[in-house]
Write a protein that holds these residues in place. Structure first.
Motif, short mmCIF file in Angstrom:
data_model
loop_
_atom_site.label_atom_id
_atom_site.label_comp_id
_atom_site.label_asym_id
_atom_site.label_seq_id
_atom_site.Cartn_x
_atom_site.Cartn_y
_atom_site.Cartn_z
N ASN A 39 0.85 -1.17 0.00
CA ASN A 39 0.00 0.00 0.00
C ASN A 39 0.89 1.23 0.00
O ASN A 39 1.56 1.52 0.98
N LYS A 40 0.89 1.96 -1.09
CA LYS A 40 1.75 3.13 -1.20
C LYS A 40 1.03 4.42 -0.83
O LYS A 40 1.55 5.49 -1.03
N GLY A 41 -0.16 4.29 -0.27
CA GLY A 41 -0.94 5.47 0.10
C GLY A 41 -0.25 6.36 1.10
O GLY A 41 -0.43 7.58 1.09
N HIS A 42 0.54 5.79 1.99
CA HIS A 42 1.20 6.61 3.00
C HIS A 42 2.36 7.42 2.41
O HIS A 42 2.94 8.23 3.10
N TYR A 43 2.68 7.23 1.16
CA TYR A 43 3.72 8.03 0.50
C TYR A 43 3.12 9.23 -0.25
O TYR A 43 3.85 10.02 -0.82
N THR A 46 4.67 12.97 -0.82
CA THR A 46 6.10 13.02 -0.52
C THR A 46 6.91 12.87 -1.80
O THR A 46 6.37 12.60 -2.86
#
Length: 70
Positions: A39-43, A46
């Motif tokens: 899950n790359k949503g937390h990037y 950035t």
């Protein structure tokens, strides 16, 4: 060897338990829903995603303001 025994062994060796392939393999075998998709949503916003530029400070403030309206 059980997961608990594997974790205890790694801790006694002062190792990172999540770096142990045995521990990770056992955890995946126990999991009813192994997550193989990152899950790359937390990037979001950035500069950590090479194909997407990060948000500017103004864009971040605007996004925060918009989310507060919900």
């Amino acid at each position: 060897m059980t997961l608990l025994q594997q974790v205890q062994r790694e801790l006694k060796r002062k190792n990172d338990i999540f770096a142990s392939q045995d521990v990770m393999r056992t955890m995946l075998e126990m999991s009813k829903c192994p997550d193989y998709v990152i899950n790359k949503g937390h990037y979001f916003g950035t500069n950590l995603m090479p194909d997407e530029p990060g948000l500017s400070d103004d864009d971040k403030r605007d996004l925060i303001g918009f989310l507060k309206t919900m």
